[in-house]
Write an enzyme that holds these catalytic residues in place. Structure first.
Site, short mmCIF file in Angstrom:
data_model
loop_
_atom_site.label_atom_id
_atom_site.label_comp_id
_atom_site.label_asym_id
_atom_site.label_seq_id
_atom_site.Cartn_x
_atom_site.Cartn_y
_atom_site.Cartn_z
CG ASP A 1 0.54 -2.38 6.23
OD1 ASP A 1 -0.42 -2.62 6.85
OD2 ASP A 1 0.61 -1.74 5.04
CE LYS B 1 -7.01 -0.34 5.99
NZ LYS B 1 -7.87 0.28 5.11
CD GLN C 1 -6.83 -4.49 4.16
OE1 GLN C 1 -7.82 -5.04 4.54
NE2 GLN C 1 -7.12 -3.29 3.61
CG HIS D 1 -2.00 0.98 1.35
ND1 HIS D 1 -1.61 2.21 1.83
CD2 HIS D 1 -3.08 0.82 1.10
CE1 HIS D 1 -2.93 2.90 1.73
NE2 HIS D 1 -3.74 2.18 1.43
CB CYS E 1 -3.44 3.13 -1.61
SG CYS E 1 -4.83 4.22 -1.37
C1 LIG Z 1 -2.33 -3.04 3.64
C2 LIG Z 1 -2.65 -1.60 3.99
N1 LIG Z 1 -2.03 -0.83 4.63
C3 LIG Z 1 -2.08 0.30 4.84
C4 LIG Z 1 -3.27 1.21 5.08
C5 LIG Z 1 -3.46 2.42 5.42
O1 LIG Z 1 -4.39 2.45 6.40
P1 LIG Z 1 -4.74 3.85 6.96
O2 LIG Z 1 -5.41 4.60 5.89
O3 LIG Z 1 -6.02 3.60 7.79
O4 LIG Z 1 -3.65 4.62 7.41
C6 LIG Z 1 -4.29 0.19 4.29
C7 LIG Z 1 -5.78 0.84 4.16
O5 LIG Z 1 -6.28 1.08 3.12
C8 LIG Z 1 -4.14 -0.85 3.90
O6 LIG Z 1 -4.78 -1.61 2.97
#
Ligand SMILES: Cc1ncc(COP(=O)(O)O)c(C=O)c1O
Lengths: 404, 141
Positions: A193, A219, A196, A116, A359
């Site tokens: 990370d 999430k 998910q 992401h 993203c």
């Molecule tokens: C794999 C992953 N990492 C990071 C994020 C970023 O999360 P947030 O926007 O809550 O910081 C997301 C969410 O879209 C994600 O799917």
């Protein structure tokens, strides 16, 4: 168990809506919303600041939430649990603060190609500032990363390896524990990370042996605006603060300051106590259902959708050909129909799915697709939702002017 | 709501575009990007003595951006740069819901995109071609 939906007021207030975008943000159970309200109705004060009863209560609620998070991900100490706004902030904290002390012009940072943007841009920035080299670990077309490829990509200069436990496109669980072992033998730290993964699989950061682990509350059925960074204590101790200000100091003179102990060193300014309380309630809610049930439900639904989709010739599923490797996340394209149009047709039938690059533009470039559509499952989804999804899916091409 | 967005005119221009090709005689080109989805298109025009003699577009996009651009080209080919600019202004008025019935008539088939004004997420798609046109006309006047 079919009554899980009743725990989520949003479905009562939006009758007929099928929500299949939980990977973007999950809906919140009543218990979470109530817990946040209760905090503000009954316990609110600035935690850590006051010396009176309410402030003590607020502090307790906030710190109890930290303990709940510690237990939820199996960390050794609450000193290792830093509250942030979201996964993005957690990853920026790790990259910036760890990077400032440990990365130089001769370092390399290795990032998985499916990351992401939140787990890529902090390192792009770090590399630009330090002169370090940014390199990528590539997966195969099914989204699989192998130990051999990682082994090969690591060099004596690799300081950081960043990878999601579950990619928001593939849904596949990466073998983090194995990767952490390989990294550590090389003197490389691993930043994971978990945005998910935490909603779908139980996580034990000690067993995984990751150095940092980041996720967002929203999430995970918690409110927006609360996130977590786990870091190994010995690393966090040595790292400089990320943001500077109130609450994170020990002693301040005109020219200098000493900083508060972990984890407060990394929590500058007034914290999101209500959010933390909501996250605590979300963890309690997940515990009350249990991952065994969650996984069983989500796997069955993923398989149901997946099998139907595989039988439709003009649908292409991104990633693994095995439903069990998707964890409720199915990213796909339809021949001849732009993903935005796919999402719009679904919207006309009150089915919420996402479309775009999610993203993860470098991954889309790598896979050679401009953009994709994605449906993602939460613990409240049921067979009916999947049936509605499939029903609409089968009409998309026709509604876009094709014969079939 | 979004279903009647995909009316026959829009679907037809998306599936069977009249102007989606290169343009050998182009005197100018400009790229337009929709950053929220990464869609990109390039508009090619052949302008002689202030008149748009021919035009085409290339690139990837959703049905809305593709059809909207195709309809736009159909409308502006043969017109002067000023007339094209006026149509762009009318199109923007339509999208923001401020257009009169007479003005709507001037937009001909582009009027098929009127419903987009109710779909904020898709406005950028509908206006991508028109905004690129405006940029191109400014750069080449
Ligand atoms: C794999 C992953 N990492 C990071 C994020 C970023 O999360 P947030 O926007 O809550 O910081 C997301 C969410 O879209 C994600 O799917």
């Amino acid at each position: 168990m079919t009554d899980i939906k009743k725990d989520f007021p949003i479905f009562g207030n939006n009758k007929g809506v099928v929500y299949l975008d939980s990977a973007a943000t999950a809906q919140k159970p009543k218990s979470v919303i109530d817990a946040v309200a209760k905090y503000y109705y009954e316990e609110n004060a600035n935690p850590l600041r006051g010396l009176y009863d309410l402030s003590v209560k607020a502090t307790e609620s906030y710190e109890n939430a930290r303990e709940a998070v510690r237990k939820f991900i199996g960390a050794k100490s609450t000193k290792e649990i830093v509250f942030t706004r979201n996964a993005t902030e957690s990853l920026n904290l790790a990259a910036n603060s760890y990077g400032r002390e440990n990365i130089c012009g001769c370092s390399e940072i290795l990032v998985a190609i499916s990351e992401h943007h939140s787990d890529l841009l902090p390192y792009q920035n770090l590399a630009a500032q330090t002169g370090a080299k940014l390199r990528f670990l590539e997966c195969d077309e099914f989204g699989e990363y192998t130990a051999e490829a990682l082994q090969k990509a690591l060099t004596p200069h690799t300081a950081i390896f960043a990878i999601a436990q579950v990619s928001n496109i593939f849904g596949r669980v990466n073998p983090i524990k194995e990767f952490a072992g390989i990294c550590h033998k090389n003197g490389t730290i691993i930043i994971c990370d978990g945005a998910q993964s935490v909603p779908h699989v139980p996580v034990d950061v000690v067993d995984l042996d990751v150095d940092f682990f980041a996720f967002s509350g929203h999430k995970l059925y918690a409110p927006m605006g609360i996130g977590v960074l786990y870091g190994k204590r010995e690393l966090l101790e040595k790292m400089p603060p990320f943001l500077y200000g109130g609450e994170m100091i020990e002693y301040v003179t005109r020219e200098s300051a000493t900083f508060a102990e972990l984890p407060h060193k990394f929590e500058a300014g007034t914290v999101n106590a209500g959010g933390a309380v909501g996250l605590h309630a979300a963890i309690d809610y997940i515990d009350s259902i249990g991952f065994e049930t969650i996984i069983k439900r989500e796997e069955a639904l993923t398989e149901l959708a997946f099998t139907e989709m595989q039988n439709i010739p003009y649908i292409n599923i991104i990633g693994s050909k095995n439903a069990h490797e998707h964890n409720g996340i199915i990213t796909f394209t339809i021949d001849g129909v732009h993903p935005h149009d796919i999402a719009a047709v679904f919207d006309a039938d009150s089915v919420a799915i996402r479309a775009g690059h999610h993203c993860a533009q470098p991954l889309h470039q790598y896979l050679g697709v401009q953009s994709t559509a994605r449906m993602s499952i939460g613990l409240y989804n049921d067979e009916k939702d999947i049936e509605r999804f499939i029903e609409t899916l089968k009409t998309v091409r026709r509604r876009m002017g094709y014969e079939r | 709501m979004s279903d009647n967005m995909y009316n026959e005119i829009l679907l037809d221009h998306n599936l069977h575009p009249l102007h989606r090709c290169g343009l050998d005689c182009a005197t100018c080109s400009a790229a337009g990007l929709n950053p929220s989805c990464g869609d990109q298109l390039t508009l090619h025009l052949s302008i002689e003595d202030g008149v748009i003699k021919d035009g085409s577009f290339t690139g990837i996009g959703c049905a809305v951006s593709q059809a909207s651009t195709d309809i736009m080209l159909e409308l502006i080919i043969g017109k002067t740069a000023e007339q094209a600019q006026r149509l762009k202004t009318l199109f923007s008025k339509m999208i923001s819901g401020e257009i009169t019935d007479e003005e709507l008539d001037e937009l001909e088939e582009a009027g098929a995109l009127q419903n987009i004004s109710k779909m904020p997420a898709r406005v950028k798609c509908a206006t991508l071609g028109w905004n690129t046109l405006e940029k191109l006309l400014k750069e080449n006047s």
